[in-house]
Design a protein around this motif. Structure first.
Motif, mmCIF file in Angstrom:
data_model
loop_
_atom_site.group_PDB
_atom_site.id
_atom_site.type_symbol
_atom_site.label_atom_id
_atom_site.label_comp_id
_atom_site.label_asym_id
_atom_site.label_seq_id
_atom_site.Cartn_x
_atom_site.Cartn_y
_atom_site.Cartn_z
ATOM 1 N N ALA A 29 0.834 -1.213 0.000
ATOM 2 C CA ALA A 29 0.000 0.000 0.000
ATOM 3 C C ALA A 29 0.868 1.263 0.000
ATOM 4 N N VAL A 30 1.963 1.252 0.759
ATOM 5 C CA VAL A 30 2.883 2.393 0.767
ATOM 6 C C VAL A 30 3.404 2.663 -0.639
ATOM 7 N N PHE A 31 3.829 1.608 -1.314
ATOM 8 C CA PHE A 31 4.394 1.773 -2.654
ATOM 9 C C PHE A 31 3.333 2.190 -3.663
ATOM 10 N N SER A 32 2.163 1.580 -3.576
ATOM 11 C CA SER A 32 1.090 1.895 -4.524
ATOM 12 C C SER A 32 0.627 3.340 -4.385
ATOM 13 N N GLU A 33 0.470 3.795 -3.150
ATOM 14 C CA GLU A 33 -0.003 5.160 -2.907
ATOM 15 C C GLU A 33 0.976 6.204 -3.431
ATOM 16 N N ARG A 34 2.247 5.824 -3.513
ATOM 17 C CA ARG A 34 3.286 6.781 -3.910
ATOM 18 C C ARG A 34 3.836 6.510 -5.294
ATOM 19 N N GLY A 35 3.245 5.577 -6.013
ATOM 20 C CA GLY A 35 3.664 5.296 -7.382
ATOM 21 C C GLY A 35 5.071 4.731 -7.483
ATOM 22 N N MET A 36 5.463 3.911 -6.511
ATOM 23 C CA MET A 36 6.817 3.354 -6.450
ATOM 24 C C MET A 36 6.804 1.893 -6.875
ATOM 25 N N GLY A 37 7.625 1.555 -7.872
ATOM 26 C CA GLY A 37 7.764 0.172 -8.276
ATOM 27 C C GLY A 37 8.833 -0.533 -7.451
ATOM 28 N N VAL A 38 8.823 -1.851 -7.466
ATOM 29 C CA VAL A 38 9.816 -2.651 -6.745
ATOM 30 C C VAL A 38 10.717 -3.334 -7.767
ATOM 31 N N SER A 39 11.989 -2.980 -7.740
ATOM 32 C CA SER A 39 12.921 -3.550 -8.718
ATOM 33 C C SER A 39 13.302 -4.975 -8.373
ATOM 34 N N ALA A 40 13.470 -5.263 -7.071
ATOM 35 C CA ALA A 40 13.886 -6.604 -6.671
ATOM 36 C C ALA A 40 13.631 -6.818 -5.186
ATOM 37 N N ILE A 41 13.511 -8.085 -4.835
ATOM 38 C CA ILE A 41 13.479 -8.509 -3.443
ATOM 39 C C ILE A 41 14.916 -8.863 -3.060
ATOM 40 N N ALA A 42 15.502 -8.102 -2.147
ATOM 41 C CA ALA A 42 16.906 -8.322 -1.763
ATOM 42 C C ALA A 42 16.958 -9.317 -0.609
ATOM 43 N N SER A 43 16.764 -10.566 -0.934
ATOM 44 C CA SER A 43 16.680 -11.596 0.098
ATOM 45 C C SER A 43 18.060 -11.955 0.647
ATOM 46 N N PRO A 44 18.101 -12.597 1.828
ATOM 47 C CA PRO A 44 19.366 -13.085 2.385
ATOM 48 C C PRO A 44 19.639 -14.542 2.017
ATOM 49 N N ILE A 45 18.880 -15.085 1.091
ATOM 50 C CA ILE A 45 19.012 -16.507 0.758
ATOM 51 C C ILE A 45 20.419 -16.809 0.251
ATOM 52 N N GLY A 46 21.008 -17.858 0.768
ATOM 53 C CA GLY A 46 22.368 -18.229 0.408
ATOM 54 C C GLY A 46 23.429 -17.588 1.263
ATOM 55 N N LYS A 47 23.038 -16.736 2.200
ATOM 56 C CA LYS A 47 23.996 -16.173 3.161
ATOM 57 C C LYS A 47 24.030 -17.052 4.409
ATOM 58 N N VAL A 48 24.181 -18.336 4.173
ATOM 59 C CA VAL A 48 24.264 -19.325 5.242
ATOM 60 C C VAL A 48 25.344 -20.336 4.862
ATOM 61 N N ASP A 49 25.722 -21.153 5.805
ATOM 62 C CA ASP A 49 26.730 -22.174 5.538
ATOM 63 C C ASP A 49 26.201 -23.201 4.545
ATOM 64 N N ALA A 50 27.074 -23.638 3.657
ATOM 65 C CA ALA A 50 26.667 -24.605 2.631
ATOM 66 C C ALA A 50 26.279 -25.951 3.214
ATOM 67 N N GLY A 51 26.599 -26.193 4.484
ATOM 68 C CA GLY A 51 26.252 -27.460 5.107
ATOM 69 C C GLY A 51 24.824 -27.546 5.597
ATOM 70 N N LEU A 52 24.110 -26.419 5.649
ATOM 71 C CA LEU A 52 22.711 -26.462 6.080
ATOM 72 C C LEU A 52 21.864 -27.230 5.079
ATOM 73 N N PRO A 53 20.845 -27.950 5.516
ATOM 74 C CA PRO A 53 19.974 -28.670 4.583
ATOM 75 C C PRO A 53 19.343 -27.726 3.568
ATOM 76 N N VAL A 54 19.170 -28.218 2.357
ATOM 77 C CA VAL A 54 18.619 -27.383 1.291
ATOM 78 C C VAL A 54 17.231 -26.860 1.653
ATOM 79 N N GLU A 55 16.478 -27.632 2.450
ATOM 80 C CA GLU A 55 15.126 -27.227 2.811
ATOM 81 C C GLU A 55 15.091 -25.893 3.549
ATOM 82 N N HIS A 56 16.183 -25.585 4.245
ATOM 83 C CA HIS A 56 16.254 -24.315 4.978
ATOM 84 C C HIS A 56 16.095 -23.129 4.044
#
Length: 281
Positions: A59-86
């Motif tokens: 709603a904040v973005f829509s009311e102000r006419g702001m588009g979203v270029s990307a979701i800057a997720s933290p995915i992959g900022k974990v140890d490679a030994g964690l299960p893939v399901e995480h």
């Protein structure tokens, strides 16, 4: 000022400005950006926002006419030994955010390794996890953007290329970060541009000093920004340029610049694009 020869969509990491998305949008728009890259809002990471919070953010973005270029997720900022399901579970949350905020891009990383561990030792684990994430992205109609960062598997141009070619999915592309390459001893344009340009989908804007690794505004460091931007312009790049200044507090999960430093970073980038005839849109 050069005659306009290209137009790129200017964006930026809103949470480097302020925790409040209203302030984030106001500052970005004052700098000429019509898009925002979302890493967190109200102090909560994008993959942890509730459906109600996502609705409020939309709603904040829509009311102000702001588009979203990307979701800057933290995915992959974990140890490679964690299960893939995480990370699959976190990607599902990032995809929900992307759909709600009408963005097709989700940034991710290629996993940390233990200190003193050779990159080659985690290659198979990294690739198997990224294949699973890319398969989910394909089914959901989003594109994953791999950001090169120090201490992950894909920190050098050669290993980024290995990831993209080995996973072999149209849903996994490259987010280019010159500063991060500098911080691992790479001359970005000289050593990486030609190699990665066929896969380059998204530009993240920051620069760094080779001697110290310190982050500086675009054009003030050793990231070969002018050469890279010139080549992108000449190659017909017409995508996003997302400001990620990192000029104040920096942690493993993100950074903060504040409105003043963010503005300084935006002006540094504008000084380069003005020389090259690249206008924001």
């Amino acid at each position: 000022m050069s005659t306009t020869t290209a137009s790129w969509a200017l964006s930026g990491f809103g949470d480097e400005i302020d925790a409040d998305p209203v302030v984030q949008v106001a500052v970005l728009q004052s700098l000429g950006a019509n898009h925002i890259e979302v890493r967190s809002a109200w102090g909560t990471n994008i993959v942890e926002l509730s459906p109600e919070q996502l609705d409020a953010l939309a709603a904040v973005f829509s009311e102000r006419g702001m588009g979203v270029s990307a979701i800057a997720s933290p995915i992959g900022k974990v140890d490679a030994g964690l299960p893939v399901e995480h990370e699959v579970a976190r990607l599902e949350a990032a995809i929900a955010a992307a759909h709600r905020l009408d963005s097709r891009y989700i940034r991710l990383f290629s996993f940390y390794r233990a200190e003193g561990t050779e990159a080659a030792s985690i290659r198979d684990a990294v690739l198997s996890r990224l294949r699973a994430l890319a398969a989910l992205a394909e089914r959901e109609g989003v594109i994953l953007l791999h950001e090169n960062e120090k201490d992950i598997y894909g920190d050098t141009p050669e290993r980024v290329l290995d990831i993209i070619e080995s996973v072999g999915s149209d849903a996994l592309r490259v987010a280019w970060d010159s500063a991060n390459f500098v911080q691992v001893g790479v001359r970005p344009f000289t050593e990486g541009y030609a190699m990665l340009r066929p896969h380059l989908e998204y530009l993240q804007v920051k620069d760094a000093m080779a001697a110290t690794g310190g982050v500086v505004p675009a054009g003030e460091g050793d990231g070969q920004l002018l050469e890279t931007l010139t080549a992108l312009r000449d190659d017909g790049y017409a995508g996003f340029a997302s400001l990620e200044p990192h000029l104040a507090d920096v942690t493993s999960m993100g950074a903060f610049s504040g409105p003043f430093a963010f503005g300084r970073a935006a002006r540094g980038f504008a000084s380069l694009t003005n020389q090259l005839g690249i206008s924001p849109r």
